[in-house]
Design a protein around this motif. Structure first.
Motif, PDB file in Angstrom:
ATOM      1  N   LEU A  89       0.853  -1.184   0.000  1.00 49.06           N
ATOM      2  CA  LEU A  89       0.000   0.000   0.000  1.00 49.06           C
ATOM      3  C   LEU A  89       0.894   1.241   0.000  1.00 49.06           C
ATOM      4  N   PRO A  90       0.512   2.276  -0.740  1.00 50.71           N
ATOM      5  CA  PRO A  90       1.303   3.508  -0.773  1.00 50.71           C
ATOM      6  C   PRO A  90       1.539   4.098   0.622  1.00 50.71           C
ATOM      7  N   CYS A 100      -3.440   7.801   1.963  1.00 50.08           N
ATOM      8  CA  CYS A 100      -4.715   7.313   1.436  1.00 50.08           C
ATOM      9  C   CYS A 100      -5.761   8.407   1.618  1.00 50.08           C
ATOM     10  N   GLU A 101      -6.567   8.646   0.576  1.00 54.73           N
ATOM     11  CA  GLU A 101      -7.610   9.678   0.700  1.00 54.73           C
ATOM     12  C   GLU A 101      -8.733   9.211   1.621  1.00 54.73           C
ATOM     13  N   ASP A 102      -8.976   7.916   1.604  1.00 50.77           N
ATOM     14  CA  ASP A 102     -10.128   7.422   2.353  1.00 50.77           C
ATOM     15  C   ASP A 102      -9.848   7.275   3.845  1.00 50.77           C
ATOM     16  N   CYS A 103      -8.574   7.278   4.201  1.00 53.69           N
ATOM     17  CA  CYS A 103      -8.192   6.939   5.570  1.00 53.69           C
ATOM     18  C   CYS A 103      -7.898   8.194   6.400  1.00 53.69           C
ATOM     19  N   PRO A 104      -8.730   8.499   7.389  1.00 53.00           N
ATOM     20  CA  PRO A 104      -8.514   9.722   8.176  1.00 53.00           C
ATOM     21  C   PRO A 104      -7.331   9.609   9.135  1.00 53.00           C
ATOM     22  N   THR A 108      -4.796   4.358  13.474  1.00 55.62           N
ATOM     23  CA  THR A 108      -5.890   3.469  13.872  1.00 55.62           C
ATOM     24  C   THR A 108      -6.354   2.561  12.734  1.00 55.62           C
ATOM     25  N   CYS A 109      -5.757   2.730  11.558  1.00 61.33           N
ATOM     26  CA  CYS A 109      -6.194   1.945  10.397  1.00 61.33           C
ATOM     27  C   CYS A 109      -5.755   0.490  10.535  1.00 61.33           C
ATOM     28  N   SER A 110      -6.723  -0.392  10.379  1.00 61.66           N
ATOM     29  CA  SER A 110      -6.449  -1.815  10.571  1.00 61.66           C
ATOM     30  C   SER A 110      -5.566  -2.388   9.464  1.00 61.66           C
ATOM     31  N   VAL A 111      -5.830  -1.973   8.253  1.00 60.25           N
ATOM     32  CA  VAL A 111      -5.066  -2.497   7.114  1.00 60.25           C
ATOM     33  C   VAL A 111      -3.625  -2.005   7.177  1.00 60.25           C
ATOM     34  N   MET A 115      -0.179  -4.227   6.873  1.00 58.62           N
ATOM     35  CA  MET A 115       0.689  -4.083   5.707  1.00 58.62           C
ATOM     36  C   MET A 115       2.106  -3.627   6.072  1.00 58.62           C
TER      37      MET A 115
END
Lengths: 135, 135
Positions: A89-90, A100-104, A108-111, A115
DNA sequence: TTAATAACCTACTATTCCGATAGGGTAATA
DNA sequence: TATTACCCTATCGGAATAGTAGGTTATTAA
């Protein structure tokens, strides 16, 4: 998935590393030996030359040759030049980072966390292997 | 690189795993919360349902819900369903094996050996992590 | 000096995949 | 019986992949 460009590039470098004498080798010879489209391989070798892995000599008796000792060439650097980022992932890439644009929030991001683990284990393998190990 | 499809799919699964009660959650709610295009997410969740990860309920109060215990869901299986092969080359893939046309002998192939190492280290990380670890 | 050689460079193309969108169909609920 | 929300098919622009074509430049050997 690795692109054919990267696969062919590694194969070509390994082919050169296997040779005992370091005289220039023509694109056509490598292409024939490794079953690669000559013109496609040409662009890859040019790329590798510009990135500092190969030297080139023009005219009769010319070709490409390794500049550095195969032991000094980590597979991480080869793949980064040919393929780009090693991370999946970038947002976990060390050399090609992008948010990531979708990830605030990356923390806390699980993915993201997963990764990073994948990246580190891949980096370890590719860092421990040099071109000499492949040849 | 992981496709957005896979990334979104994992995020959606993690979102469901985080919930304490296992009542159905609508596509729209997940899409809103995770900043995913609703229609795109819809196709992903459908995919996950058909693959046996999710159950679905139609009509009012309907939505998707986890069928299995998050502890029992390895990330390897999630990624294989959403992304396909985990290996970086078809010729080292366990579940999606394909022979390389250019390569006469896998045993002596330099790239092959390297990519098996990468595959195994990645497999280890993804096998040790379950959906419960992400949530 | 000239012909041959092989790297160098630019441009183009066919195919495939990705990320999404559109629009309706079907089943369950109130 | 109307609403809800999953289900299904089809399409589409853009980007990337994997080449192909054709000419230019530098080096070597005759």
């Amino acid at each position: 998935m690795l692109s054919k460009k990267t696969k062919y590039g590694i194969k070509a470098l390994a082919y050169l590393a296997k040779r005992t004498d370091k005289t220039p080798v023509q694109t056509a010879e490598i292409a024939r030996s490794e079953n690669i489209s000559p013109k496609f391989l040409e662009s890859i070798l040019l790329n590798l030359r510009k990135s500092g892995f190969l030297g080139a000599k023009k005219g009769k008796g010319g070709g490409y040759y390794l500049i550095k000792d195969p032991k000094e060439i980590q597979m991480t650097s080869v793949i980064r030049v040919l393929e780009g980022p090693i991370a999946m992932l970038p947002c976990v890439s060390l050399n090609y980072y992008e948010k990531c644009e979708d990830c605030p929030d990356e923390v806390t991001c699980s993915v993201h966390k997963l990764m990073i683990q994948v990246r580190d284990s891949t980096l370890k393998v590719l860092g421990e292997n040099t071109l000499a190990d492949l040849a």
